[in-house]
Design a protein around this motif. Structure first.
Motif, PDB file in Angstrom:
ATOM      1  N   TYR A  26      -0.859  -5.404  -3.810  1.00 47.26           N
ATOM      2  CA  TYR A  26      -1.508  -4.244  -5.508  1.00 47.26           C
ATOM      3  C   TYR A  26      -0.499  -4.018  -6.435  1.00 47.26           C
ATOM      4  CZ  TYR A  26      -3.670  -2.545  -1.524  1.00 47.26           C
ATOM      5  OH  TYR A  26      -4.918  -2.731  -0.283  1.00 47.26           O
ATOM      6  N   ASP A  27      -1.311  -4.176  -7.634  1.00 42.97           N
ATOM      7  CA  ASP A  27      -0.904  -4.525  -9.008  1.00 42.97           C
ATOM      8  C   ASP A  27      -0.286  -3.667 -10.116  1.00 42.97           C
ATOM      9  OD1 ASP A  27      -2.580  -5.022 -10.058  1.00 42.97           O
ATOM     10  OD2 ASP A  27      -2.839  -7.330 -10.352  1.00 42.97           O
TER      11      ASP A  27
ATOM     12  N   LEU B 211       1.344  -1.423   0.365  1.00 37.76           N
ATOM     13  CA  LEU B 211       0.176   0.172   0.378  1.00 37.76           C
ATOM     14  C   LEU B 211       0.805   0.833   0.163  1.00 37.76           C
ATOM     15  CD1 LEU B 211      -3.131   1.384   0.233  1.00 37.76           C
ATOM     16  CD2 LEU B 211      -3.023   1.472   2.498  1.00 37.76           C
ATOM     17  N   ALA B 212       2.162   1.215   1.098  1.00 36.10           N
ATOM     18  CA  ALA B 212       2.283   2.878   0.855  1.00 36.10           C
ATOM     19  C   ALA B 212       3.182   2.255  -0.760  1.00 36.10           C
ATOM     20  CB  ALA B 212       3.572   2.438   1.598  1.00 36.10           C
ATOM     21  N   GLU B 213       3.802   1.799  -1.639  1.00 35.59           N
ATOM     22  CA  GLU B 213       4.197   1.995  -2.728  1.00 35.59           C
ATOM     23  C   GLU B 213       3.458   1.875  -3.720  1.00 35.59           C
ATOM     24  OE1 GLU B 213       7.352  -0.231  -6.223  1.00 35.59           O
ATOM     25  OE2 GLU B 213       6.618  -1.579  -4.635  1.00 35.59           O
ATOM     26  N   LEU B 214       2.010   1.624  -3.836  1.00 37.99           N
ATOM     27  CA  LEU B 214       1.083   2.286  -4.486  1.00 37.99           C
ATOM     28  C   LEU B 214       0.601   3.431  -4.061  1.00 37.99           C
ATOM     29  CD1 LEU B 214      -1.543   1.792  -6.651  1.00 37.99           C
ATOM     30  CD2 LEU B 214      -2.757   1.029  -4.561  1.00 37.99           C
ATOM     31  N   SER B 215       0.685   4.157  -2.789  1.00 36.00           N
ATOM     32  CA  SER B 215       0.509   5.276  -2.672  1.00 36.00           C
ATOM     33  C   SER B 215       1.605   6.460  -3.334  1.00 36.00           C
ATOM     34  CB  SER B 215       0.624   5.560  -0.698  1.00 36.00           C
ATOM     35  OG  SER B 215       0.231   6.844  -0.008  1.00 36.00           O
ATOM     36  N   GLU B 216       2.718   5.974  -3.263  1.00 38.30           N
ATOM     37  CA  GLU B 216       4.257   6.777  -3.560  1.00 38.30           C
ATOM     38  C   GLU B 216       4.076   6.821  -4.905  1.00 38.30           C
ATOM     39  OE1 GLU B 216       9.147   6.896  -3.214  1.00 38.30           O
ATOM     40  OE2 GLU B 216       7.933   5.395  -1.724  1.00 38.30           O
TER      41      GLU B 216
ATOM     42  N   SER C 230      -2.431   9.578  -0.957  1.00 42.93           N
ATOM     43  CA  SER C 230      -2.598   9.193  -0.144  1.00 42.93           C
ATOM     44  C   SER C 230      -2.883   7.722   0.384  1.00 42.93           C
ATOM     45  CB  SER C 230      -2.909  10.295   1.505  1.00 42.93           C
ATOM     46  OG  SER C 230      -4.259   9.837   1.523  1.00 42.93           O
ATOM     47  N   THR C 231      -2.345   6.699   2.009  1.00 43.00           N
ATOM     48  CA  THR C 231      -3.119   5.812   2.321  1.00 43.00           C
ATOM     49  C   THR C 231      -3.930   5.868   2.600  1.00 43.00           C
ATOM     50  OG1 THR C 231      -2.220   6.267   4.526  1.00 43.00           O
ATOM     51  CG2 THR C 231      -0.247   4.792   2.357  1.00 43.00           C
ATOM     52  N   ALA C 232      -4.062   6.822   3.299  1.00 43.66           N
ATOM     53  CA  ALA C 232      -6.011   6.845   3.554  1.00 43.66           C
ATOM     54  C   ALA C 232      -7.048   7.415   2.536  1.00 43.66           C
ATOM     55  CB  ALA C 232      -6.132   8.198   4.505  1.00 43.66           C
ATOM     56  N   THR C 233      -6.674   7.689   1.689  1.00 42.92           N
ATOM     57  CA  THR C 233      -7.157   8.010   0.616  1.00 42.92           C
ATOM     58  C   THR C 233      -7.493   6.699   0.035  1.00 42.92           C
ATOM     59  OG1 THR C 233      -7.239  10.466  -0.014  1.00 42.92           O
ATOM     60  CG2 THR C 233      -8.007   9.358  -1.226  1.00 42.92           C
ATOM     61  N   ILE C 234      -6.884   6.311  -0.994  1.00 43.75           N
ATOM     62  CA  ILE C 234      -6.670   4.524  -0.869  1.00 43.75           C
ATOM     63  C   ILE C 234      -7.641   3.360   0.322  1.00 43.75           C
ATOM     64  CG2 ILE C 234      -5.518   2.526  -1.897  1.00 43.75           C
ATOM     65  CD1 ILE C 234      -2.729   4.834  -2.165  1.00 43.75           C
ATOM     66  N   LYS C 235      -7.518   3.771   1.028  1.00 44.10           N
ATOM     67  CA  LYS C 235      -8.705   3.145   1.210  1.00 44.10           C
ATOM     68  C   LYS C 235     -10.041   3.449   1.868  1.00 44.10           C
ATOM     69  CE  LYS C 235      -4.818   2.013   5.207  1.00 44.10           C
ATOM     70  NZ  LYS C 235      -4.026   2.024   6.499  1.00 44.10           N
ATOM     71  N   TYR C 236      -9.893   4.369   1.825  1.00 40.02           N
ATOM     72  CA  TYR C 236     -11.262   4.825   1.158  1.00 40.02           C
ATOM     73  C   TYR C 236     -12.525   4.454  -0.294  1.00 40.02           C
ATOM     74  CZ  TYR C 236     -14.884   8.514  -0.125  1.00 40.02           C
ATOM     75  OH  TYR C 236     -16.413   8.928  -0.213  1.00 40.02           O
TER      76      TYR C 236
END
Length: 214
Positions: free
Chosen positions: A39-40, A3-8, A13-19
């Motif tokens: 994630y891919d 998740l952190a790499e997907l965010s970067e 942001s990770t919070a938005t991705i989780k949303y």
């Protein structure tokens, strides 16, 4: 990727991705353990699409979810799939069918479609948001005293048909049916403002050529 790499990589942001994951805008990652998922590149591509629809297109999350639901619906044929996704985008309100200008606009648009030979558009007049938008715009012109007839609209419609050919040529350069539907949506959300900007630039250029800067 985690998740952190997907965010970067996406700038989200990770919070938005989780949303987005909770709202169903993004498919769940491959679960590695109870607290970690992978994630891919497909997740990255879809995340960028979601952000463009929300940030650039100004679409609410509920609308994005509905549009992407049609994009991902493998049971639909290509035309229906793209059409359903596009029809889920925000549309103009229903016109007042008792309004004399609306009735006149219906007649002009019907004559235009007949002249163009657009039989599919003729068959969909009762349900098509695009047809409704055109009628509303023509009625507004007429209400302001500008007589936008089928004859006046014809060359514009012919230009738009050429643009539609280019649009679908671009759609066909993509492989999967989901990607083709995505590209159609991107065209509506992103390319239409681009085309509007090009038209205004062309008007500015032509105005300067005709009238100078005095």
């Amino acid at each position: 990727m985690r998740l952190a790499e997907l965010s970067e990589r996406s700038g989200v942001s990770t919070a938005t991705i989780k949303y987005y994951l909770r709202e169903g805008l993004l498919a769940p990652g491959r679960q590695v353990n109870a607290t970690t998922a992978d994630y891919d590149e497909e997740h990255l591509r879809r995340l960028r699409l979601v952000r463009a629809m929300i940030q650039v297109g100004g679409l609410p999350v509920a609308t994005v979810r509905e549009v992407l639901g049609h994009v991902d619906d493998d049971s639909l044929g290509r035309t229906i799939r793209m059409g359903a996704a596009l029809w889920a985008l925000p549309q103009v309100p229903e016109p007042d069918e008792q309004d004399e200008y609306v009735r006149a606009a219906h007649r002009e648009v019907a004559e235009l479609l007949e002249e163009l030979g657009w039989t599919n558009a003729q068959a969909l007049v009762t349900i098509s948001p695009a047809y409704r938008s055109l009628v509303v715009a023509v009625a507004a012109f007429r209400r302001l005293g500008y007589d936008w007839t089928s004859e006046r609209m014809l060359p514009y419609a012919e230009l738009m048909h050429r643009a539609a050919v280019l649009d679908l040529d671009f759609v066909e350069t993509h492989t999967s049916e989901a990607e083709k539907a995505e590209v159609a949506v991107i065209g509506a959300v992103l390319a239409e403002p681009m085309l509007q900007a090009l038209r205004r630039l062309a008007q500015e250029e032509e105005s300067a050529r005709r009238y100078g800067f005095e």
